[in-house]
Design an enzyme around this catalytic site. Structure first.
Site, PDB file in Angstrom:
ATOM      1  CE  LYS A  56       4.172  63.765  41.045  1.00 15.06           C
ATOM      2  NZ  LYS A  56       3.621  64.964  41.712  1.00 15.06           N
TER       3      LYS A  56
ATOM      4  CE  LYS B  88       5.501  68.374  47.941  1.00 15.01           C
ATOM      5  NZ  LYS B  88       5.331  68.527  46.486  1.00 15.01           N
TER       6      LYS B  88
END
Length: 333
Positions: A109, A212
């Site tokens: 991240k 997803k």
């Protein structure tokens, strides 16, 4: 089953849990989810609280598919997964990577609020010291100019497999691809939160699609989108939406059903929780096996959300179920 189960059927065995996290991720330290049980097993309804009901209803459709229909036929019994590194201090990286034995890829991240590019470079280089294949995820946090500067800095000491959602909008992604051709761009939010998931691909804003299960409405919806993306030459990476063990099982099943799977999937996020609804499934040699998951009653009891939060989730399901009824009661024909 081809029709939508009734609201009473969905809520009959539903439980709401609150999972404590080891580190802050996506700005949260606990992850709430509702688990539902149907004739095919368990499903998970866990849209993030800020999502509006229309968007959240896709997550309910996914939970119903898992619990009332079950997974599609699979083509492999193991799925390679990447290590996931939140926006932590570089010194914390070795301990985090220890939760992903055998991982050959890491997603890091970046572009976290309150941090700077030097923090991102230090974190990425700390990961590279252990895992050479690194991808970064900015969650749309950069402007085009910031993305260009950051990607040059982040590749100064080694390549990136790809940069996930470096900017928020489709035109920005197109421009980043033009200005930094050496780094592949992966689209996440521009696909899962878009009315037209193929818009970013048609515009030339993505080399790779991160998909997803829950936000797309289920495993079969994901497979259908992956098939459409393949016509544009865009491969997919199946990723987690910070799922519990139940949601991860659906993600692994979807990835295992894909005809082609070129990249490690972002489904190894279970290690971000201090405790989960089932015994944690650690990757073996960098991969997760395909398996159904049944929540452990003792764990679920320990992780139970407060009555107030449970009521909040029940009301949310009530609203989302109404939207699914209006949209198409024959959802799974």
């Amino acid at each position: 089953m081809s029709s939508l189960p009734t609201l009473d059927e969905v809520l009959a065995d539903a439980v709401v849990v609150s999972l404590p996290m080891r580190v802050r991720f996506r700005g949260i330290t606990t992850r709430e989810a509702m688990l539902v049980r149907g004739p095919a097993g368990w499903g998970e309804f866990a849209p993030f609280p800020e999502y509006a009901d229309d968007e959240a209803s896709h997550w309910l459709q996914s939970a119903i598919e898992a619990a009332w229909i079950g997974p599609p036929p699979t083509l492999r019994d193991r799925v390679a997964v990447n290590a996931t590194v939140p926006a932590v201090d570089a010194a914390q990286v070795p301990a985090l990577l220890g939760r992903y034995p055998g991982a050959r890829t890491a997603k890091v991240k970046v572009a976290e609020r309150g941090q700077n590019l030097a923090d991102d470079v230090a974190r990425v280089n700390a990961v590279r010291a252990h895992i050479p294949c690194v991808r970064v995820d900015a969650n749309g946090g950069w402007t085009v100019d910031e993305a260009v500067t950051a990607l040059h800095a982040l590749t100064a000491d080694g390549p990136l497999e790809y940069a996930e959602q470096p900017c928020a909008s489709v035109p920005e992604l197109v421009e980043v691809r033009r200005r930094v051709p050496a780094v592949r761009v992966a689209a996440d939010e521009s696909i899962r939160r878009a009315d037209d998931p193929l818009k970013v691909v048609r515009a030339g804003g993505a080399d790779i699609a991160v998909v997803k299960v829950a936000p797309l409405g289920g495993m079969r919806r994901l497979l259908a989108l992956a098939d459409e993306l393949s016509e544009y030459g865009v491969p997919v990476v199946v990723s987690s939406a910070l799922d519990t063990a139940v949601g991860i099982a659906a993600g692994v099943a979807a990835a295992a059903a894909l005809p082609d799977l070129h990249f490690a999937c972002g489904l190894g996020t279970g290690g971000l929780f201090e405790s989960d609804v089932a015994e944690p499934r650690e990757p073996v040699d960098g991969a997760l096996g395909v398996a159904s998951v049944t929540p452990d009653p003792a764990r679920v009891a320990d992780l139970a959300a407060t009555p107030e939060r449970a009521r909040w989730w029940i009301e949310r399901v009530r609203r989302c179920h109404g939207l699914l009824e209006q949209r198409d009661p024959q959802l799974f024909v």
